[in-house]
Design a protein around this motif. Structure first.
Motif, PDB file in Angstrom:
ATOM      1  N   MET A   1       0.842  -1.175   0.000  1.00  0.00           N
ATOM      2  CA  MET A   1       0.000   0.000   0.000  1.00  0.00           C
ATOM      3  C   MET A   1       0.889   1.241   0.000  1.00  0.00           C
ATOM      4  SD  MET A   1      -3.128  -0.754   2.647  1.00  0.00           S
ATOM      5  CE  MET A   1      -2.067  -0.777   4.052  1.00  0.00           C
ATOM      6  N   SER A   2       0.531   2.203  -0.818  1.00  0.00           N
ATOM      7  CA  SER A   2       1.311   3.424  -0.817  1.00  0.00           C
ATOM      8  C   SER A   2       0.550   4.586  -0.197  1.00  0.00           C
ATOM      9  CB  SER A   2       1.736   3.762  -2.250  1.00  0.00           C
ATOM     10  OG  SER A   2       0.589   3.856  -3.067  1.00  0.00           O
ATOM     11  N   GLY A   3      -0.735   4.659  -0.390  1.00  0.00           N
ATOM     12  CA  GLY A   3      -1.543   5.731   0.188  1.00  0.00           C
ATOM     13  C   GLY A   3      -2.682   5.148   0.991  1.00  0.00           C
ATOM     14  N   PRO A   4      -3.582   6.019   1.449  1.00  0.00           N
ATOM     15  CA  PRO A   4      -4.715   5.540   2.242  1.00  0.00           C
ATOM     16  C   PRO A   4      -5.602   4.556   1.463  1.00  0.00           C
ATOM     17  CG  PRO A   4      -4.481   7.914   2.439  1.00  0.00           C
ATOM     18  CD  PRO A   4      -3.541   7.466   1.350  1.00  0.00           C
ATOM     19  N   VAL A   5      -6.137   3.607   2.202  1.00  0.00           N
ATOM     20  CA  VAL A   5      -7.047   2.605   1.643  1.00  0.00           C
ATOM     21  C   VAL A   5      -8.347   2.695   2.433  1.00  0.00           C
ATOM     22  CG1 VAL A   5      -7.441   0.121   1.353  1.00  0.00           C
ATOM     23  CG2 VAL A   5      -5.162   1.071   0.981  1.00  0.00           C
ATOM     24  N   VAL A   6      -9.472   2.624   1.740  1.00  0.00           N
ATOM     25  CA  VAL A   6     -10.769   2.706   2.400  1.00  0.00           C
ATOM     26  C   VAL A   6     -11.428   1.333   2.390  1.00  0.00           C
ATOM     27  CG1 VAL A   6     -13.059   3.764   2.389  1.00  0.00           C
ATOM     28  CG2 VAL A   6     -11.054   5.113   1.706  1.00  0.00           C
ATOM     29  N   LEU A   7     -11.775   0.852   3.588  1.00  0.00           N
ATOM     30  CA  LEU A   7     -12.556  -0.363   3.745  1.00  0.00           C
ATOM     31  C   LEU A   7     -13.973   0.066   4.100  1.00  0.00           C
ATOM     32  CD1 LEU A   7     -10.126  -2.456   5.970  1.00  0.00           C
ATOM     33  CD2 LEU A   7     -10.295  -2.446   3.492  1.00  0.00           C
ATOM     34  N   THR A   8     -14.957  -0.591   3.508  1.00  0.00           N
ATOM     35  CA  THR A   8     -16.351  -0.237   3.765  1.00  0.00           C
ATOM     36  C   THR A   8     -17.062  -1.415   4.398  1.00  0.00           C
ATOM     37  OG1 THR A   8     -16.326   1.251   1.877  1.00  0.00           O
ATOM     38  CG2 THR A   8     -18.475   0.607   2.717  1.00  0.00           C
ATOM     39  N   GLY A   9     -17.845  -1.127   5.426  1.00  0.00           N
ATOM     40  CA  GLY A   9     -18.581  -2.172   6.116  1.00  0.00           C
ATOM     41  C   GLY A   9     -19.854  -1.623   6.724  1.00  0.00           C
ATOM     42  N   ARG A  10     -20.181  -2.140   7.881  1.00  0.00           N
ATOM     43  CA  ARG A  10     -21.407  -1.752   8.586  1.00  0.00           C
ATOM     44  C   ARG A  10     -21.028  -1.177   9.937  1.00  0.00           C
ATOM     45  NH1 ARG A  10     -25.162  -5.150  11.850  1.00  0.00           N
ATOM     46  NH2 ARG A  10     -23.698  -6.840  11.436  1.00  0.00           N
ATOM     47  N   GLY A  11     -21.471   0.048  10.182  1.00  0.00           N
ATOM     48  CA  GLY A  11     -21.239   0.663  11.476  1.00  0.00           C
ATOM     49  C   GLY A  11     -22.231   0.139  12.496  1.00  0.00           C
ATOM     50  N   LEU A  12     -21.747  -0.143  13.692  1.00  0.00           N
ATOM     51  CA  LEU A  12     -22.628  -0.628  14.764  1.00  0.00           C
ATOM     52  C   LEU A  12     -22.903   0.443  15.796  1.00  0.00           C
ATOM     53  CD1 LEU A  12     -21.178  -4.164  15.317  1.00  0.00           C
ATOM     54  CD2 LEU A  12     -23.358  -3.560  14.329  1.00  0.00           C
ATOM     55  N   GLN A 132     -17.059   3.235   7.380  1.00  0.00           N
ATOM     56  CA  GLN A 132     -15.762   3.266   6.712  1.00  0.00           C
ATOM     57  C   GLN A 132     -14.598   3.191   7.693  1.00  0.00           C
ATOM     58  OE1 GLN A 132     -15.762   6.874   4.380  1.00  0.00           O
ATOM     59  NE2 GLN A 132     -16.490   5.763   2.588  1.00  0.00           N
ATOM     60  N   VAL A 133     -13.550   2.511   7.227  1.00  0.00           N
ATOM     61  CA  VAL A 133     -12.268   2.497   7.934  1.00  0.00           C
ATOM     62  C   VAL A 133     -11.230   2.958   6.923  1.00  0.00           C
ATOM     63  CG1 VAL A 133     -10.570   1.105   9.154  1.00  0.00           C
ATOM     64  CG2 VAL A 133     -13.012   0.582   9.404  1.00  0.00           C
TER      65      VAL A 133
END
Length: 140
Positions: A1-12, A132-133
């Motif tokens: 990874m060189s820059g930011p990565v966005v993971l998407t899921g479900r917020g609790l 998002q993370v």
């Protein structure tokens, strides 16, 4: 990874928090596995034994053990040593109640395996309102 990565899921539990990632592939035991005063893992056979999750983003599979899990994490919140946020992969009643009483942003059901992307020491922004993370890798 060189820059930011966005993971998407479900917020609790909603909210936004940022912090250094503390990553384990092992489930965390609450009752007898954490010391809430300092937010430390004390389970003797756990890979993070002796390390503190206080103020960090705890990335882990989920909760194991008794229903006391939520109580120990609630106590860590009351003592000012709770994680800044939680990112986890396996939902059960222990973790569901635990993230609610801990009052920290929590995200699960991510679109990618967080253990393949996030390393201890990476900087995370957890936006549980959007599910998002955002991972900013430390230099490797």
């Amino acid at each position: 990874m060189s820059g930011p990565v966005v993971l998407t899921g479900r917020g609790l539990v909603g909210g936004i928090a940022e912090g250094e990632a503390l990553v384990t592939r092992e489930a965390v035991s609450g009752w007898g596995g954490v010391e809430p005063r300092r937010g430390r893992i004390i389970e003797s056979r756990h890979e993070l034994v002796g390390q503190s999750f206080a103020g960090k983003v705890l990335v882990f599979p989920g909760a194991k053990g008794s229903s006391g899990w939520s109580g120990m994490f609630h106590m860590s919140r009351l003592m000012g040593s709770a994680p800044a946020a939680m990112v986890f992969t396996t939902m059960n009643t222990k973790i569901a109640l635990g993230v609610v009483v801990t009052h920290v942003p929590a995200v699960t059901d991510l679109d990618r395996d967080p253990f393949a992307v996030i390393r201890t020491g990476d900087w995370l922004r957890v936006d549980a309102d959007r599910g998002q993370v955002i991972v900013t890798p430390r230099s490797r």
